[in-house]
Design a protein around this motif. Sequence first.
Motif, PDB file in Angstrom:
ATOM      1  N   PHE A 136       0.385  -6.672  -1.927  1.00 48.33           N
ATOM      2  CA  PHE A 136       2.321  -6.374  -1.719  1.00 48.33           C
ATOM      3  C   PHE A 136       2.806  -5.950  -0.708  1.00 48.33           C
ATOM      4  CE2 PHE A 136       0.013  -6.407  -6.093  1.00 48.33           C
ATOM      5  CZ  PHE A 136       1.120  -7.083  -6.956  1.00 48.33           C
ATOM      6  N   VAL A 137       3.858  -6.662  -0.278  1.00 46.18           N
ATOM      7  CA  VAL A 137       4.849  -6.151   0.717  1.00 46.18           C
ATOM      8  C   VAL A 137       5.837  -5.778   0.402  1.00 46.18           C
ATOM      9  CG1 VAL A 137       5.673  -6.836   2.888  1.00 46.18           C
ATOM     10  CG2 VAL A 137       3.095  -7.028   2.365  1.00 46.18           C
ATOM     11  N   GLN A 138       6.037  -4.269   0.455  1.00 47.12           N
ATOM     12  CA  GLN A 138       7.545  -4.349  -0.589  1.00 47.12           C
ATOM     13  C   GLN A 138       8.790  -3.884   0.837  1.00 47.12           C
ATOM     14  OE1 GLN A 138       6.767  -1.526  -4.457  1.00 47.12           O
ATOM     15  NE2 GLN A 138       4.122  -1.798  -3.198  1.00 47.12           N
ATOM     16  N   GLN A 139       9.732  -3.673   0.754  1.00 47.20           N
ATOM     17  CA  GLN A 139      10.783  -3.383   1.078  1.00 47.20           C
ATOM     18  C   GLN A 139      11.346  -1.616   1.447  1.00 47.20           C
ATOM     19  OE1 GLN A 139      14.674  -4.856   0.500  1.00 47.20           O
ATOM     20  NE2 GLN A 139      15.510  -4.339   1.299  1.00 47.20           N
ATOM     21  N   ASN A 140      10.988  -0.776   2.557  1.00 46.83           N
ATOM     22  CA  ASN A 140      11.375   0.017   2.874  1.00 46.83           C
ATOM     23  C   ASN A 140      11.865   0.457   2.413  1.00 46.83           C
ATOM     24  OD1 ASN A 140       7.720   0.698   3.988  1.00 46.83           O
ATOM     25  ND2 ASN A 140       9.122   0.014   5.695  1.00 46.83           N
ATOM     26  N   TYR A 141      11.826   2.401   1.191  1.00 46.98           N
ATOM     27  CA  TYR A 141      13.468   2.703   1.025  1.00 46.98           C
ATOM     28  C   TYR A 141      13.017   4.269   2.103  1.00 46.98           C
ATOM     29  CZ  TYR A 141      15.701   6.320  -1.895  1.00 46.98           C
ATOM     30  OH  TYR A 141      17.522   7.171  -1.892  1.00 46.98           O
ATOM     31  N   ASP A 142      14.979   4.434   2.445  1.00 49.37           N
ATOM     32  CA  ASP A 142      14.281   5.806   3.528  1.00 49.37           C
ATOM     33  C   ASP A 142      15.237   6.169   2.557  1.00 49.37           C
ATOM     34  OD1 ASP A 142      14.879   7.224   5.270  1.00 49.37           O
ATOM     35  OD2 ASP A 142      16.401   6.323   6.231  1.00 49.37           O
ATOM     36  N   PRO A 143      14.401   7.577   1.724  1.00 46.60           N
ATOM     37  CA  PRO A 143      15.118   8.644   0.956  1.00 46.60           C
ATOM     38  C   PRO A 143      16.316   9.611   2.270  1.00 46.60           C
ATOM     39  CG  PRO A 143      12.828   9.410   1.681  1.00 46.60           C
ATOM     40  CD  PRO A 143      13.237   7.777   2.709  1.00 46.60           C
ATOM     41  N   ILE A 144      16.136   9.767   3.379  1.00 40.51           N
ATOM     42  CA  ILE A 144      16.795  10.723   4.429  1.00 40.51           C
ATOM     43  C   ILE A 144      18.479   9.832   4.260  1.00 40.51           C
ATOM     44  CG2 ILE A 144      17.324  10.902   6.482  1.00 40.51           C
ATOM     45  CD1 ILE A 144      14.077  11.682   6.700  1.00 40.51           C
ATOM     46  N   GLY A 145      18.607   8.194   4.775  1.00 37.05           N
ATOM     47  CA  GLY A 145      19.565   8.299   4.602  1.00 37.05           C
ATOM     48  C   GLY A 145      20.228   7.502   3.219  1.00 37.05           C
ATOM     49  N   THR A 165       8.826  -2.905   5.919  1.00 38.02           N
ATOM     50  CA  THR A 165       8.271  -2.627   5.513  1.00 38.02           C
ATOM     51  C   THR A 165       6.949  -2.467   4.888  1.00 38.02           C
ATOM     52  OG1 THR A 165       6.522  -4.880   5.699  1.00 38.02           O
ATOM     53  CG2 THR A 165       8.655  -5.901   4.597  1.00 38.02           C
ATOM     54  N   SER A 166       6.088  -1.486   3.795  1.00 37.53           N
ATOM     55  CA  SER A 166       5.355  -0.828   3.315  1.00 37.53           C
ATOM     56  C   SER A 166       4.256  -2.604   2.538  1.00 37.53           C
ATOM     57  CB  SER A 166       5.142   0.264   3.449  1.00 37.53           C
ATOM     58  OG  SER A 166       5.898   1.121   3.967  1.00 37.53           O
ATOM     59  N   THR A 167       2.417  -2.379   2.853  1.00 36.17           N
ATOM     60  CA  THR A 167       1.584  -3.161   2.100  1.00 36.17           C
ATOM     61  C   THR A 167       0.879  -1.888   1.817  1.00 36.17           C
ATOM     62  OG1 THR A 167       1.859  -4.428   4.889  1.00 36.17           O
ATOM     63  CG2 THR A 167       0.212  -4.963   2.775  1.00 36.17           C
ATOM     64  N   LYS A 168       1.376  -2.239   0.112  1.00 32.37           N
ATOM     65  CA  LYS A 168       0.279  -1.251  -0.723  1.00 32.37           C
ATOM     66  C   LYS A 168       1.140  -1.757  -2.388  1.00 32.37           C
ATOM     67  CE  LYS A 168       3.828   2.038  -0.577  1.00 32.37           C
ATOM     68  NZ  LYS A 168       4.168   3.874  -0.712  1.00 32.37           N
ATOM     69  N   PRO A 169       0.210  -1.910  -2.667  1.00 33.58           N
ATOM     70  CA  PRO A 169      -1.034  -2.442  -2.806  1.00 33.58           C
ATOM     71  C   PRO A 169      -1.562  -2.604  -1.974  1.00 33.58           C
ATOM     72  CG  PRO A 169      -0.438  -2.222  -4.912  1.00 33.58           C
ATOM     73  CD  PRO A 169       0.276  -2.136  -4.214  1.00 33.58           C
ATOM     74  N   LYS A 170      -3.400  -2.534  -2.075  1.00 32.13           N
ATOM     75  CA  LYS A 170      -4.074  -4.433  -1.583  1.00 32.13           C
ATOM     76  C   LYS A 170      -5.186  -4.386  -2.444  1.00 32.13           C
ATOM     77  CE  LYS A 170      -3.106  -3.622   3.335  1.00 32.13           C
ATOM     78  NZ  LYS A 170      -4.020  -3.752   4.940  1.00 32.13           N
ATOM     79  N   VAL A 171      -5.373  -5.615  -2.918  1.00 35.90           N
ATOM     80  CA  VAL A 171      -6.413  -5.114  -4.045  1.00 35.90           C
ATOM     81  C   VAL A 171      -8.071  -6.286  -2.954  1.00 35.90           C
ATOM     82  CG1 VAL A 171      -7.393  -5.956  -6.417  1.00 35.90           C
ATOM     83  CG2 VAL A 171      -5.088  -4.800  -6.021  1.00 35.90           C
ATOM     84  N   LYS A 172      -8.532  -6.021  -3.741  1.00 35.01           N
ATOM     85  CA  LYS A 172      -9.801  -7.288  -3.458  1.00 35.01           C
ATOM     86  C   LYS A 172     -10.571  -6.762  -4.723  1.00 35.01           C
ATOM     87  CE  LYS A 172     -12.674  -8.548   0.253  1.00 35.01           C
ATOM     88  NZ  LYS A 172     -13.269  -8.617   1.282  1.00 35.01           N
ATOM     89  N   ILE A 173     -10.669  -8.378  -4.522  1.00 33.52           N
ATOM     90  CA  ILE A 173     -12.035  -8.533  -5.263  1.00 33.52           C
ATOM     91  C   ILE A 173     -12.714  -9.525  -5.547  1.00 33.52           C
ATOM     92  CG2 ILE A 173     -12.134  -9.860  -8.263  1.00 33.52           C
ATOM     93  CD1 ILE A 173      -8.964  -9.205  -8.130  1.00 33.52           C
ATOM     94  N   PHE A 174     -14.238  -8.758  -5.702  1.00 32.77           N
ATOM     95  CA  PHE A 174     -15.734 -10.044  -5.098  1.00 32.77           C
ATOM     96  C   PHE A 174     -15.400 -10.947  -6.535  1.00 32.77           C
ATOM     97  CE2 PHE A 174     -15.142  -6.441  -2.392  1.00 32.77           C
ATOM     98  CZ  PHE A 174     -15.861  -6.542  -1.066  1.00 32.77           C
ATOM     99  N   VAL A 175     -15.941 -12.202  -6.121  1.00 32.51           N
ATOM    100  CA  VAL A 175     -15.746 -12.933  -7.631  1.00 32.51           C
ATOM    101  C   VAL A 175     -17.655 -12.948  -7.563  1.00 32.51           C
ATOM    102  CG1 VAL A 175     -15.557 -15.435  -8.372  1.00 32.51           C
ATOM    103  CG2 VAL A 175     -14.122 -13.912  -7.319  1.00 32.51           C
ATOM    104  N   ASN A 176     -18.923 -13.551  -8.417  1.00 35.04           N
ATOM    105  CA  ASN A 176     -19.094 -13.845  -9.053  1.00 35.04           C
ATOM    106  C   ASN A 176     -19.474 -14.900  -9.437  1.00 35.04           C
ATOM    107  OD1 ASN A 176     -20.801 -11.465  -7.438  1.00 35.04           O
ATOM    108  ND2 ASN A 176     -20.367 -10.717  -9.977  1.00 35.04           N
ATOM    109  N   GLY A 177     -20.215 -15.864  -8.283  1.00 35.17           N
ATOM    110  CA  GLY A 177     -19.673 -17.711  -9.181  1.00 35.17           C
ATOM    111  C   GLY A 177     -20.545 -18.215  -9.271  1.00 35.17           C
TER     112      GLY A 177
END
Length: 101
Positions: free
Chosen positions: A73-82, A89-101
């Motif tokens: 998920f690539v999300q637009q950043n929030y600046d709490p100071i401003g 952007t920040s890339t979080k979270p990241k998920v990896k699923i290993f599939v037993n096919g």
Amino acid sequence: MELLGTYSTARIDTNSYNLTYSFPDNCNAIVTDKNGFYSVAISLKKGQTKPSSNYISDDIICNQYNGAIEIQFVQQNYDPIGDDWGDGTSTKPKVKIFVNG
């Protein structure tokens, strides 16, 4: 502060998973995929300055490639100071699923 609300995955079969995620209704969520790698970019719609408290959800079917599914998920950043939403952007979270096919 993040734009992504909740997310979950559910197995459909040996090759596919359903991804469900939520985001504010005044945001865009653009999904790209290539070879089992899925990217969901979430950002405020043009002219919006703060995310809505009303969340909507979307679903996509993710198919495995070489025994795995990767989601980020690539999300637009929030600046709490401003106290505003910038162009970064920040890339979080990241998920990896290993599939037993």
